[in-house]
Design a protein around this motif. Structure first.
Motif, PDB file in Angstrom:
ATOM      1  N   HIS A 146       0.821  -1.208   0.000  1.00 40.32           N
ATOM      2  CA  HIS A 146       0.000   0.000   0.000  1.00 40.32           C
ATOM      3  C   HIS A 146       0.861   1.267   0.000  1.00 40.32           C
ATOM      4  CE1 HIS A 146      -3.150  -2.842   1.173  1.00 40.32           C
ATOM      5  NE2 HIS A 146      -3.984  -1.948   0.684  1.00 40.32           N
ATOM      6  N   SER A 147       0.343   2.301  -0.627  1.00 43.94           N
ATOM      7  CA  SER A 147       1.041   3.582  -0.741  1.00 43.94           C
ATOM      8  C   SER A 147       0.972   4.353   0.574  1.00 43.94           C
ATOM      9  CB  SER A 147       0.392   4.420  -1.844  1.00 43.94           C
ATOM     10  OG  SER A 147      -0.924   4.777  -1.455  1.00 43.94           O
ATOM     11  N   ASP A 148       1.744   5.441   0.650  1.00 42.77           N
ATOM     12  CA  ASP A 148       1.690   6.316   1.817  1.00 42.77           C
ATOM     13  C   ASP A 148       0.306   6.954   1.947  1.00 42.77           C
ATOM     14  OD1 ASP A 148       4.313   5.762   2.464  1.00 42.77           O
ATOM     15  OD2 ASP A 148       5.118   7.507   1.415  1.00 42.77           O
ATOM     16  N   ASP A 149      -0.334   7.246   0.815  1.00 38.24           N
ATOM     17  CA  ASP A 149      -1.685   7.814   0.847  1.00 38.24           C
ATOM     18  C   ASP A 149      -2.673   6.827   1.462  1.00 38.24           C
ATOM     19  OD1 ASP A 149      -0.824  10.161  -0.339  1.00 38.24           O
ATOM     20  OD2 ASP A 149      -1.377   9.526  -2.368  1.00 38.24           O
ATOM     21  N   ALA A 150      -2.529   5.553   1.110  1.00 42.98           N
ATOM     22  CA  ALA A 150      -3.419   4.530   1.672  1.00 42.98           C
ATOM     23  C   ALA A 150      -3.207   4.416   3.176  1.00 42.98           C
ATOM     24  CB  ALA A 150      -3.162   3.184   0.998  1.00 42.98           C
ATOM     25  N   ARG A 151      -1.960   4.487   3.610  1.00 44.14           N
ATOM     26  CA  ARG A 151      -1.659   4.407   5.041  1.00 44.14           C
ATOM     27  C   ARG A 151      -2.227   5.617   5.783  1.00 44.14           C
ATOM     28  NH1 ARG A 151       2.043   0.267   5.805  1.00 44.14           N
ATOM     29  NH2 ARG A 151       2.878  -0.509   3.859  1.00 44.14           N
ATOM     30  N   GLU A 152      -2.214   6.765   5.137  1.00 41.25           N
ATOM     31  CA  GLU A 152      -2.782   7.966   5.751  1.00 41.25           C
ATOM     32  C   GLU A 152      -4.307   7.836   5.849  1.00 41.25           C
ATOM     33  OE1 GLU A 152      -2.683  11.479   7.694  1.00 41.25           O
ATOM     34  OE2 GLU A 152      -0.919  10.345   7.074  1.00 41.25           O
ATOM     35  N   LEU A 153      -4.928   7.298   4.796  1.00 39.35           N
ATOM     36  CA  LEU A 153      -6.377   7.111   4.766  1.00 39.35           C
ATOM     37  C   LEU A 153      -6.841   6.130   5.843  1.00 39.35           C
ATOM     38  CD1 LEU A 153      -9.068   7.685   3.275  1.00 39.35           C
ATOM     39  CD2 LEU A 153      -8.506   5.778   1.766  1.00 39.35           C
ATOM     40  N   MET A 154      -6.004   5.169   6.179  1.00 36.75           N
ATOM     41  CA  MET A 154      -6.341   4.169   7.198  1.00 36.75           C
ATOM     42  C   MET A 154      -6.692   4.817   8.533  1.00 36.75           C
ATOM     43  SD  MET A 154      -3.437   1.243   6.758  1.00 36.75           S
ATOM     44  CE  MET A 154      -3.774   0.544   8.368  1.00 36.75           C
ATOM     45  N   LYS A 155      -6.045   5.899   8.842  1.00 39.35           N
ATOM     46  CA  LYS A 155      -6.247   6.552  10.135  1.00 39.35           C
ATOM     47  C   LYS A 155      -7.716   6.902  10.367  1.00 39.35           C
ATOM     48  CE  LYS A 155      -1.598   8.493  10.215  1.00 39.35           C
ATOM     49  NZ  LYS A 155      -0.801   9.715  10.136  1.00 39.35           N
ATOM     50  N   LYS A 156      -8.427   7.170   9.292  1.00 44.36           N
ATOM     51  CA  LYS A 156      -9.843   7.513   9.370  1.00 44.36           C
ATOM     52  C   LYS A 156     -10.678   6.348   9.915  1.00 44.36           C
ATOM     53  CE  LYS A 156     -13.521   8.772   6.102  1.00 44.36           C
ATOM     54  NZ  LYS A 156     -13.810   9.063   4.702  1.00 44.36           N
TER      55      LYS A 156
END
Length: 175
Positions: free
Chosen positions: A67-77
């Motif tokens: 997964h990309s860094d964007d996906a990892r950031e989205l996970m926080k939600k």
């Protein structure tokens, strides 16, 4: 992976109860709990990839995809909790990352959900007229054999083309 002081502590047994669309889709990734029920339709890999690991430890599956860094950031939600300290597993790769297969949690399979009962009953009377009685499937055409005349025609055209080309080439070289 990351300590969360304000997150609810949720056991693997509780996560295992949330393994389908009806009960919610929860995953364990790096010792954190994510409720991805609202993300099923948006997930680029399709909802089945999330449903396959619903109610289970999904760290290895998550890391294997890359997964990309964007996906990892989205996970926080979707982060809703963390495992209790006694149930947490340590990462085996240098710098963190995926758990080894032997370290995955031993979680029972997702409980089966009975399908909804249907009120549909097949008709008992014969179907009305106009039923399809046959389907016409056209045969493949046999390739037409070329007659010797058509071969001769193409040979004559090729010869004429070569002759024209030769004349043009000769005039070009004589300049």
């Amino acid at each position: 992976m990351t300590e969360h002081k304000e997150l609810e502590v949720i056991s693997t047994a509780e996560v295992a109860k949330h393994c389908d669309k009806n009960s919610g889709v929860w995953l364990i990734i790096h010792n954190d709990i994510y409720d991805v029920t609202g993300f099923l339709e948006e997930h680029p890999g399709g909802e089945d990839s999330l449903l396959d690991v619903a109610g289970k430890e999904a760290t290895q599956d998550f890391e294997d995809v890359g997964h990309s860094d964007d996906a990892r950031e989205l996970m926080k939600k979707y982060l809703i909790g963390t495992l209790p300290p006694e149930e947490k597993k340590s990462d085996k790769r240098p710098g963190g990352g995926a758990l080894s297969p032997e370290d995955k949690f031993n979680i029972p399979p997702c409980r089966s959900v009975e399908p909804a009962k249907s009120e549909y009953k097949p008709p008992t009377t014969p179907r009305p007229e106009g039923r399809v009685t046959a389907i016409y499937v056209p045969k493949e055409r046999e390739p037409e054999e070329q007659s010797p005349r058509s071969n001769l025609k193409w040979a004559a055209i090729a010869l004429a083309g070569a002759l024209v080309f030769g004349i043009v080439w000769k005039k070009y070289l004589s300049k």
